[in-house]
Write an enzyme that holds these catalytic residues in place. Structure first.
Site, PDB file in Angstrom:
ATOM      1  N   GLY A 101       8.946  61.587   4.833  1.00 39.66           N
ATOM      2  CA  GLY A 101       9.122  60.292   4.176  1.00 39.66           C
ATOM      3  C   GLY A 101      10.128  60.442   3.055  1.00 39.66           C
ATOM      4  O   GLY A 101       9.824  60.223   1.886  1.00 39.66           O
ATOM      5  N   ILE A 138      10.818  56.952   8.452  1.00 40.79           N
ATOM      6  CA  ILE A 138      10.460  56.078   9.571  1.00 40.79           C
ATOM      7  C   ILE A 138      11.243  54.763   9.536  1.00 40.79           C
ATOM      8  O   ILE A 138      11.445  54.127  10.564  1.00 40.79           O
ATOM      9  CB  ILE A 138       8.927  55.839   9.585  1.00 40.79           C
ATOM     10  CG1 ILE A 138       8.470  55.238  10.918  1.00 40.79           C
ATOM     11  CG2 ILE A 138       8.485  54.967   8.422  1.00 40.79           C
ATOM     12  CD1 ILE A 138       6.971  55.251  11.122  1.00 40.79           C
ATOM     13  N   ALA A 155       6.651  61.102  11.560  1.00 44.02           N
ATOM     14  CA  ALA A 155       6.143  62.462  11.374  1.00 44.02           C
ATOM     15  C   ALA A 155       4.650  62.557  11.661  1.00 44.02           C
ATOM     16  O   ALA A 155       4.148  63.607  12.054  1.00 44.02           O
ATOM     17  CB  ALA A 155       6.430  62.934   9.952  1.00 44.02           C
ATOM     18  N   ASP A 161       3.455  56.080   0.755  1.00 44.10           N
ATOM     19  CA  ASP A 161       2.838  54.745   0.786  1.00 44.10           C
ATOM     20  C   ASP A 161       1.358  54.887   0.454  1.00 44.10           C
ATOM     21  O   ASP A 161       0.640  55.617   1.134  1.00 44.10           O
ATOM     22  CB  ASP A 161       3.032  54.166   2.202  1.00 44.10           C
ATOM     23  CG  ASP A 161       2.677  52.690   2.279  1.00 44.10           C
ATOM     24  OD1 ASP A 161       1.896  52.230   1.424  1.00 44.10           O
ATOM     25  OD2 ASP A 161       3.186  52.015   3.185  1.00 44.10           O
ATOM     26  N   GLU A 220      14.353  58.948  -5.986  1.00 45.40           N
ATOM     27  CA  GLU A 220      14.607  57.613  -6.506  1.00 45.40           C
ATOM     28  C   GLU A 220      13.312  56.996  -7.031  1.00 45.40           C
ATOM     29  O   GLU A 220      13.287  56.354  -8.077  1.00 45.40           O
ATOM     30  CB  GLU A 220      15.198  56.724  -5.395  1.00 45.40           C
ATOM     31  CG  GLU A 220      16.652  57.017  -5.074  1.00 45.40           C
ATOM     32  CD  GLU A 220      16.889  58.338  -4.359  1.00 45.40           C
ATOM     33  OE1 GLU A 220      15.917  58.930  -3.849  1.00 45.40           O
ATOM     34  OE2 GLU A 220      18.039  58.797  -4.328  1.00 45.40           O
ATOM     35  N   GLU A 221      12.206  57.217  -6.274  1.00 48.83           N
ATOM     36  CA  GLU A 221      10.911  56.697  -6.711  1.00 48.83           C
ATOM     37  C   GLU A 221      10.524  57.325  -8.047  1.00 48.83           C
ATOM     38  O   GLU A 221      10.026  56.657  -8.942  1.00 48.83           O
ATOM     39  CB  GLU A 221       9.825  57.008  -5.668  1.00 48.83           C
ATOM     40  CG  GLU A 221       9.759  56.023  -4.524  1.00 48.83           C
ATOM     41  CD  GLU A 221       9.346  54.627  -4.962  1.00 48.83           C
ATOM     42  OE1 GLU A 221       8.459  54.511  -5.816  1.00 48.83           O
ATOM     43  OE2 GLU A 221       9.954  53.663  -4.469  1.00 48.83           O
TER      44      GLU A 221
END
Lengths: 231, 445
Positions: free
Chosen positions: A48, A72, A107, A129, A205-206
């Site tokens: 991810g 994904i 994955a 997530d 980035e998160e």
């Protein structure tokens, strides 16, 4: 889009088995000109990978290891592909960023189609997530049953890195990894001395978004233990 | 016109002197008498009413939502405001909603013949029965009914016959002791012992040549996974090679490292599951062609302009008990294929094609190198429920045992006025659902 349903029948491309995977296409800089094959295997996976920030910072830190991001969401994967092409072009003279690439894939379903037993040194799960609803917990990337598959592709002593800004999810991941017989949590001291933890905390980035909002980041790292004696 | 519902599943004890059948939501047991006739010796009907459990579930979810909202709702002083709670309503399917069938599926008997294990769709439970042949009125006694959060799709029994392994529609595998009370809160008290992120289609318990135990699980994503047991958190290997979903696996007693698998592919596969190697495949697409018809046309949304896309899949593959043969059938066809297996050369070839009067619904292997199939006999006027197919070792051939098949048919025919078993055409349970497992990659992102 922020989400993708891991249970849907996506139009996915994946090899029938790990031996069928054409890695040379992803890492042309590591192709042995004599055999036409890759001189080494992928050993680091970012599951991810989102916009690819982690890989881009890991690339110079592990110049001799191949790093693969799996994502994904199609549009996000396309963006990361373009980003890597641009980086490779801009750093063509130094031959940099040849050791990273991204694949669109699920994955949770098809990891064993890409990696053989004990192939990976490190697996990253960065800001996954959270799937807050209880009935969607099976959609989380860390579950007790999926951990057995991650343990399969990791070599002994390999490390699972997790980071999230959602405390509930952190507790969930820690409790599932701690309960799994093939993983052992690494100490805070280990985390402080590990360069990947540092990169993971600041690169994605998160992670940057969370830092801007001055949110908390929860980190937990786990070592892949040897298989116990088979009874 | 009303008729007795076709038999959905079959099981036998030892040789087939006792056979168990599933008709609608009823399990029936029949025993062969010395005269050759079959007589009913047991019956159990699933009379479970779903509405209570649905009501309970709805109330629970409502309670959870109320608790969540209480946290959010505050008055001007910041105190939480309780909301009025009304009784939970049981949702009623509206017009045009897909019909809910309360089917029974998966019928297996323990090796010692003492227990019968099955699954009920009504409450997604595993059913464990004691088979008590001394009870002359009803040999089936329900010992345990274990409901699960998701529908059980396949079951098997551990080698010591103490544990049932259940693989569900959501991809999780649970282990439940045959003895003891059922667990009331599965989500809190019972964790899956292994899982796939895909619908599970079959599960098999195996012991290797070193005496180590394994679970083999198959799914809709082409995967055959081999895990250790009871250390099911250690994945041993995957068997890669299927390009479509896997629906059925079997491993013969006469060559324990062999594994046969089949599903949405044009071929059935032979593996050495211990070595993790594909040994051979048999492509049946030409052999099955004459038996395909309109009901194999793909659904309209996956059809081409010429309307000639056909989709078919193997429902089940089984091995003979001692003879080196395996048998399989393609869903919604009137034919059974029997393959001869060469254990030395590690190959298999088509040996015999057995035409049957109606589509095959279920297939089981019986001790004494026999097969039993049940047929979609809805147009037969209550005939041809089952066919026994016997291996004739002297001639190395296979023959349908008409006398025995007829004996079972005759016994079942007596129930042609039984409300429990009789249905109208519109009420037949969906008998052909394997091919629908085919993936079409509908979702792009």
């Amino acid at each position: 889009r922020a989400h993708s349903n891991p249970f849907s029948d996506h139009q996915l491309e994946y090899p029938e088995c790990p031996a069928d995977m054409d890695w040379a296409r992803l890492y042309p800089g590591f192709v042995d000109s004599a055999t036409g094959k890759l001189s080494r295997e992928v050993t680091i996976a970012d599951i991810g990978c989102g916009f690819g920030g982690l890989m881009i910072d890991l690339s110079p830190a592990f110049p001799q290891e191949l790093i693969l991001g799996m994502e994904i969401r199609v549009q996000v994967t396309n963006y990361v592909e373009d980003r890597i092409i641009a980086l490779r072009t801009n750093h063509a003279r130094e031959q940099q960023y040849q050791n990273i690439n991204v694949l669109r894939g699920n994955a949770m379903k098809f990891l064993p189609n890409f990696f053989h037993k004990a192939q990976l040194n490190k697996m990253f799960f960065c800001f996954p997530d959270p799937h807050f609803k209880q009935r969607k917990h099976k959609a989380r990337i860390v579950t007790s049953t999926l951990l057995s598959e991650y343990a399969y592709v990791l070599k002994e002593g390999g490390v699972v890195y997790t980071i999230t800004d959602v405390e509930d999810l952190h507790n969930w991941m820690v409790s599932h990894l701690e309960q799994h017989p093939l993983f052992k949590r690494l100490s805070k001291e280990w985390e402080q001395n590990d360069k990947c933890v540092e990169i993971m905390t600041n690169a994605t980035e998160e992670g940057k978004k969370v830092a801007r909002k001055q949110g908390a980041k929860y980190i937990a790292c786990f070592e892949r233990l040897p298989d116990p004696e088979i009874i | 016109m009303a008729f007795i519902h076709p038999i959905q599943a079959l099981a036998t004890i030892g040789n087939d002197s006792i056979i168990f059948t599933v008709v609608k939501n009823v399990i029936m047991a029949f025993q062969q008498q010395s005269s050759g006739e079959y007589k009913q010796i047991g019956e159990w009907a699933d009379t479970y009413d779903r509405s209570d459990s649905i009501k309970e579930k709805v109330s629970k979810e409502q309670e959870r939502q109320i608790q969540e909202n209480i946290k959010k709702q505050k008055d001007n002083e910041g105190n939480s405001v309780p909301k009025k709670v009304s009784q939970a309503k049981v949702p009623v399917p509206g017009p045009g909603a897909p019909r809910i069938y309360s089917c029974i599926r998966n019928l297996i008997v323990t090796k010692n013949g003492g227990k019968l294990i099955s699954c009920a769709d009504s409450d997604k439970s595993v059913l464990i029965f004691k088979i008590d042949l001394s009870n002359k009125t009803n040999c089936l006694e329900l010992l345990k009914r274990q409901p699960f959060p998701k529908r059980p799709n396949a079951i098997t029994i551990s080698d010591d016959e103490s544990t049932v392994i259940m693989a569900d529609k959501f991809g999780d595998v649970y282990s439940i002791p045959i003895e003891g009370e059922p667990i009331t809160n599965i989500n809190e008290e019972l964790d899956p012992i292994l899982g796939h992120v895909s619908m599970l289609t079959d599960v098999l318990f195996k012991t290797d040549s070193k005496g180590k135990r394994f679970l083999i699980t198959t799914d809709r994503d082409e995967h055959i996974k081999v895990s250790h047991f009871p250390q099911s958190f250690i994945v041993d290997k995957w068997l890669f090679g299927h390009k479509e979903f896997v629906s059925s696996v079997c491993s013969p007693a006469w060559k324990s490292n062999f594994l046969f698998s089949a599903g949405g592919d044009d071929s059935v596969y032979l593996w050495d599951w211990e070595a993790g190697k594909k040994l051979a495949e048999f492509n049946y697409s030409e052999a099955v062609k004459p038996y395909l018809g309109d009901n194999h046309l793909a659904p309209s949304r996956f059809q081409n302009e010429n309307n000639d896309v056909i989709e078919y899949a193997v429902s089940k593959i089984v091995a003979f008990s001692t003879a080196p043969y395996v048998a399989f059938f393609v869903e919604a066809t009137k034919v059974l294929f029997i393959l001869k297996v060469d254990s030395e050369k590690e190959t298999f070839t088509l040996s015999k094609t057995i035409d049957l009067p109606y589509n095959v619904i279920s297939l089981e292997s019986v001790q004494g190198d026999e097969l039993v199939v049940s047929l979609d006999n809805r147009d037969s006027g209550n005939n041809d429920f089952v066919k026994f197919i016997k291996y004739d070792a002297a001639n190395d051939d296979f023959t349908v045992d008409d006398a025995k098949s007829k004996a079972v048919d005759t016994c079942l025919k007596q129930f042609s006025n039984s409300e429990k078993l009789v249905v109208e055409s519109a009420d037949v349970y969906p008998l052909y659902s394997i091919t629908t497992l085919k993936k079409h990659g509908e979702h792009y992102s």
